[in-house]
Motif scaffolding. Structure first.
Motif, PDB file in Angstrom:
ATOM      1  N   GLY A  99     -31.328  -6.243 -15.100  1.00 33.06           N
ATOM      2  CA  GLY A  99     -30.561  -5.398 -14.205  1.00 33.06           C
ATOM      3  C   GLY A  99     -29.474  -4.591 -14.901  1.00 33.06           C
ATOM      4  N   ASP A 100     -29.314  -4.771 -16.225  1.00 32.24           N
ATOM      5  CA  ASP A 100     -28.277  -4.043 -16.957  1.00 32.24           C
ATOM      6  C   ASP A 100     -28.842  -2.760 -17.579  1.00 32.24           C
ATOM      7  OD1 ASP A 100     -26.489  -6.056 -16.381  1.00 32.24           O
ATOM      8  OD2 ASP A 100     -26.472  -6.916 -18.397  1.00 32.24           O
ATOM      9  N   LEU A 101     -28.094  -1.663 -17.403  1.00 28.36           N
ATOM     10  CA  LEU A 101     -28.371  -0.395 -18.079  1.00 28.36           C
ATOM     11  C   LEU A 101     -27.388  -0.357 -19.244  1.00 28.36           C
ATOM     12  CD1 LEU A 101     -29.935   2.331 -17.984  1.00 28.36           C
ATOM     13  CD2 LEU A 101     -27.989   3.236 -16.684  1.00 28.36           C
ATOM     14  N   VAL A 102     -27.922  -0.313 -20.473  1.00 27.52           N
ATOM     15  CA  VAL A 102     -27.098  -0.506 -21.660  1.00 27.52           C
ATOM     16  C   VAL A 102     -27.240   0.668 -22.621  1.00 27.52           C
ATOM     17  CG1 VAL A 102     -26.553  -2.120 -23.525  1.00 27.52           C
ATOM     18  CG2 VAL A 102     -27.600  -2.977 -21.429  1.00 27.52           C
ATOM     19  N   GLU A 103     -26.122   1.047 -23.239  1.00 22.54           N
ATOM     20  CA  GLU A 103     -26.136   2.124 -24.225  1.00 22.54           C
ATOM     21  C   GLU A 103     -25.572   1.590 -25.552  1.00 22.54           C
ATOM     22  OE1 GLU A 103     -23.499   5.983 -24.551  1.00 22.54           O
ATOM     23  OE2 GLU A 103     -24.897   6.150 -22.853  1.00 22.54           O
ATOM     24  N   PHE A 104     -26.403   1.685 -26.599  1.00 22.61           N
ATOM     25  CA  PHE A 104     -25.994   1.272 -27.942  1.00 22.61           C
ATOM     26  C   PHE A 104     -25.731   2.524 -28.774  1.00 22.61           C
ATOM     27  CE2 PHE A 104     -28.671  -2.200 -26.419  1.00 22.61           C
ATOM     28  CZ  PHE A 104     -27.885  -3.308 -26.718  1.00 22.61           C
ATOM     29  N   PRO A 105     -24.585   2.587 -29.474  1.00 18.12           N
ATOM     30  CA  PRO A 105     -24.271   3.789 -30.240  1.00 18.12           C
ATOM     31  C   PRO A 105     -25.090   3.919 -31.517  1.00 18.12           C
ATOM     32  CG  PRO A 105     -22.584   2.129 -30.607  1.00 18.12           C
ATOM     33  CD  PRO A 105     -23.531   1.573 -29.566  1.00 18.12           C
ATOM     34  N   LYS A 113     -28.878   6.788 -30.945  1.00 21.12           N
ATOM     35  CA  LYS A 113     -28.348   6.164 -29.734  1.00 21.12           C
ATOM     36  C   LYS A 113     -29.526   5.668 -28.896  1.00 21.12           C
ATOM     37  CE  LYS A 113     -26.751   8.183 -25.766  1.00 21.12           C
ATOM     38  NZ  LYS A 113     -25.901   9.050 -24.941  1.00 21.12           N
ATOM     39  N   GLU A 114     -29.405   4.447 -28.379  1.00 22.79           N
ATOM     40  CA  GLU A 114     -30.445   3.924 -27.495  1.00 22.79           C
ATOM     41  C   GLU A 114     -29.845   3.610 -26.142  1.00 22.79           C
ATOM     42  OE1 GLU A 114     -33.392   0.172 -26.542  1.00 22.79           O
ATOM     43  OE2 GLU A 114     -32.462   0.230 -28.506  1.00 22.79           O
ATOM     44  N   THR A 115     -30.549   4.044 -25.102  1.00 20.74           N
ATOM     45  CA  THR A 115     -30.231   3.636 -23.740  1.00 20.74           C
ATOM     46  C   THR A 115     -31.401   2.779 -23.285  1.00 20.74           C
ATOM     47  OG1 THR A 115     -29.077   5.733 -23.368  1.00 20.74           O
ATOM     48  CG2 THR A 115     -29.651   4.440 -21.413  1.00 20.74           C
ATOM     49  N   CYS A 116     -31.110   1.621 -22.715  1.00 22.78           N
ATOM     50  CA  CYS A 116     -32.199   0.763 -22.243  1.00 22.78           C
ATOM     51  C   CYS A 116     -31.826   0.131 -20.906  1.00 22.78           C
ATOM     52  CB  CYS A 116     -32.562  -0.299 -23.280  1.00 22.78           C
ATOM     53  SG  CYS A 116     -31.269  -1.488 -23.648  1.00 22.78           S
TER      54      CYS A 116
END
Length: 96
Positions: free
Chosen positions: A70-76, A44-47
């Motif tokens: 400005g986006d906080l994104v989470e990829f599974p 999982k990545e949070t960026c």
């Protein structure tokens, strides 16, 4: 408030206090120029995007998710996708 589309969670312009609480300023940074490439998330990545604009096309879908500065994104974990970067990316990231 975070929204989810195609398995990708996005929080637009989270408060600075949340970024500090998560430790985002201490996360490593990564960047790339405009380009298009495939990517698979082995974890999982949070960026948090400081700059840039990207369309993420998950494999097997005709739809995409657009993310930007400005986006906080989470990829599974396990997601395979194609990144189509239209504006150079500079981001903090963390793998779990």
């Amino acid at each position: 408030m975070a929204t989810e589309k195609l398995g990708i969670k996005i929080e637009k312009n989270p408060p600075h206090s949340k970024l500090t609480e998560l430790g985002v300023p201490q996360w490593p940074k990564w960047g790339c120029p405009p380009s298009k490439f495939p990517w698979t998330y082995t974890n999982k990545e949070t960026c948090y995007l400081l700059e840039g604009k990207v369309k993420v096309f998950p494999d097997g879908s005709d739809e995409f998710v657009e993310i930007g500065a400005g986006d906080l994104v989470e990829f599974p974990k396990g997601m395979s996708c194609t990144w189509d970067v239209s504006a150079a990316v500079d981001k903090h990231y963390k793998f779990e």
